[in-house]
Design an enzyme around this catalytic site. Sequence first.
Site, PDB file in Angstrom:
ATOM      1  N   GLU A  55       0.588  -1.155  -0.349  1.00 21.81           N
ATOM      2  CA  GLU A  55       0.178  -0.350  -0.104  1.00 21.81           C
ATOM      3  C   GLU A  55       0.601   1.201  -0.339  1.00 21.81           C
ATOM      4  OE1 GLU A  55      -2.971   0.401  -0.185  1.00 21.81           O
ATOM      5  OE2 GLU A  55      -3.778  -1.618  -0.471  1.00 21.81           O
ATOM      6  N   SER A  95     -52.678 -32.005  32.367  1.00 28.74           N
ATOM      7  CA  SER A  95     -52.653 -32.038  33.336  1.00 28.74           C
ATOM      8  C   SER A  95     -51.661 -31.522  34.538  1.00 28.74           C
ATOM      9  CB  SER A  95     -52.634 -33.842  34.051  1.00 28.74           C
ATOM     10  OG  SER A  95     -54.268 -34.111  33.577  1.00 28.74           O
TER      11      SER A  95
END
Length: 825
Positions: A90, A469
Amino acid sequence: MKIFFRLARYALYLGLGGALLGCLALGIAYWLISPRLPSAATLKDVRLQVPLKVLSADGKLMATFGETRRIPITMKDVPDRLKYAVLSAEDADFYSHSGIDIGGIARAVWLVTTTGSKHVAGGSTITQQVARQFFLSPEVTYTRKLSEIFLAFRIENAMSKDEILELYLNKSFFGNRAYGIAAAAEFYYGKTLGQLTQAECAMLASLPKFPSTGNPINNLPRAMLRRAYVLGRMLDLGHIDKAAYELAMAEPDQSFAHEPPIEIEASYVAELVRQEAIERLGNEALNDGYVIRTTIDSSDQEAANQALRDSLIDYDQRHGYRGAEAHSEVPADAKPEDLASLIDGYRTVSGLIPGVVSQIGSEEAMVQLLDGQTAALDLAAVSWARPYVDDSRRGPAPKRVDEVLKLGDIIRVVRNDEGAWQLAQIPAVQGAMVGLEPDDGAIRSMIGGFNFARSKYNRATQSSRSAGSSFKPFIYSAAFDHGFTPASVVNDAPLVFPDVSRPNGLWTPSNDDGKFDGPIRLREALVQSKNLVSVRLLDAIGVHYAHEYVTRFGFSAQQVPENLSMALGTAAVSPLSMARGYAVIANGGFLVDPYFIAEITDRDGKSLYRADPLRACRDCPQRILEEEHERSTSNPTTPGTAFSPIASAHAAADIPAGGNGEPRLAPRVIDARNAFLVTSLMRDVIRRGTGSGAMVLKRGDLAGKTGTTNEYRDAWFSGFNAKMVATAWVGFDDFSSLGSREFGAKSALPIWIGFMRAALRDMEEQSFDMPPGITTARVDRNSGLLAPAGDPDSITEFFKTEDVTQLATRPDQQEEEQREAYDVF
């Protein structure tokens, strides 16, 4: 000659004039642009986007959330081989220039002039890229480029070179949602920066140029060319020698997508955490580096996952094979890559691997899988695949493999316990499981469905299903608070009620087995889950009273119907709310608030929030003093006295970090003696009743209750010991029937057993201590009345002390009350 000097002079004047005009233009530009430029000093306090991490209680990664993958680093974390690879790719002169590259800018200007395009290569240093990444838009304009240059100077004046490079390495995009060099190293290679080879460093350094179209996963040839360019630049600049260059060039690239290393599958809980984080921390919750530690125990969660998966698959296979997921025609000359394309859109679901039948015969089928390997399925591997007819019927067992499978079928396979391949299918049925600590409501495990990727609907928290139940213990608790005892006798006999909403105008509740046992003690009625006894019991204590009473367990009044059907569990509840209700019984009578977030820390590790939940804390000095005071000032356990419904206290999520160190006490909502009596009945449910399957765990400290709703639409099991409460539910999202005889003990209890086996593996048996005010007495097993000394037909029963006294001093009245109880209708 004079003409030459004259022309040279004119050229000099023009050049000086142009330079002056250029300087003047730059000055004017700076004067116009500078006031709008941000201060470079703000970069010193920049907060990079870092995803939210969700951890289990024991520190294992459950999930990450956020727009980006990022792992912030400092320059000391960056090895030289990576640092110089980035600079070579870069900005080779980064450490020597003043923020801009004059030569690069000149080349860019020349290209713009000669080509007429604004999109030209070169001209941007790392400092300029930092300026653009943090402060500017990516638009291509002359104004933006000038702003970039001016900002670069400001940044160079405000920060050191290493600080600038550190920002660049943390901010740059490397493709595949990886922002920052450390996230890129983890995603592409599964490594930290220090573990990267020279070739891998060069590959990563090359990515910011073409992050989406030039990364090694999306375009390996192009990425390899860029890697070679970076290595060549490093050689030319003297950062590596010839030998290192040749070694790196020869190294094959081993990149592939390394997703974050999720260590425990708890997607349903992680999604709850994500929602809570946004609500609590705002819109930046997912990108500001927060770490949320949950209450989830990784081993408990794994047990819940496995138990739910295995049980739903077992249920599914009990009801037969529904056929291939899809079918494709397979050409006679199909190659492996042709077969692979047929299953390209399918993914493995909870261990069930997709494949396509590539060869078929009467004794064996060959199945090509996603990874290219082939699975052989013989008759034993498909023996379970009797054709599905309806929820209660299957076709005949297959006698040949080609009766089940056809060439081109898209199917699922899985390895069995012996490692052999077996035919499988994704269950259509769903389930949910919640495990929590009864003392404070800490959720230790939660799973809201078979697979989160296929259905994000969390049935553990969002569903509203009839409890069947499994709701009866709350009715029994109300009855014990109203003067009934475990020895009270109620008539198990047919009932008929007028009901205009039914076709025949009558409601005729019945027991699951269609049988009636006549007068029966309440202990035996719950052990055998007698529906008609529950209805009579509810009528005896009063529907309105019971409706208010059950809200003590954390249910809202809207969830519970205020009529006799309440006795059969028609309340619309979620597994989490059922687990909370059972926790009241397990912890001795205190209402706790389930919670799943234990602590929140920021990116620097500072604690922002720590849960301070309500606790039962029966042995805390505060609790002991509080209860002694209550006993001295009131008598809340007088038969027939009802507590007013107690609303849930503030959830733990509303309590900030800190506190005075003393636990926050959960409110008492039922008497400890009441909780003990209900627990003693539910222990018998497991020892010798509908939950006896749990005896496979070989523990004496378990209590629980099964639940099955009308037409077998829902199957439940809720149970506990003193340290863990768990609720399991199974059903279809569209409320279809699970099929005949698919009771809670058959469909849901196996999930509970699988979870509790693991959750309690290293836990010693926990005693259910008898609270003060409870005594035992011998009663007649038929009448439930106190038995004379030496009666061989008597049994031992638990009572509140005052109930035994009343039985002993007023036997005639007690006998009359018993008769009224079972002669309600």
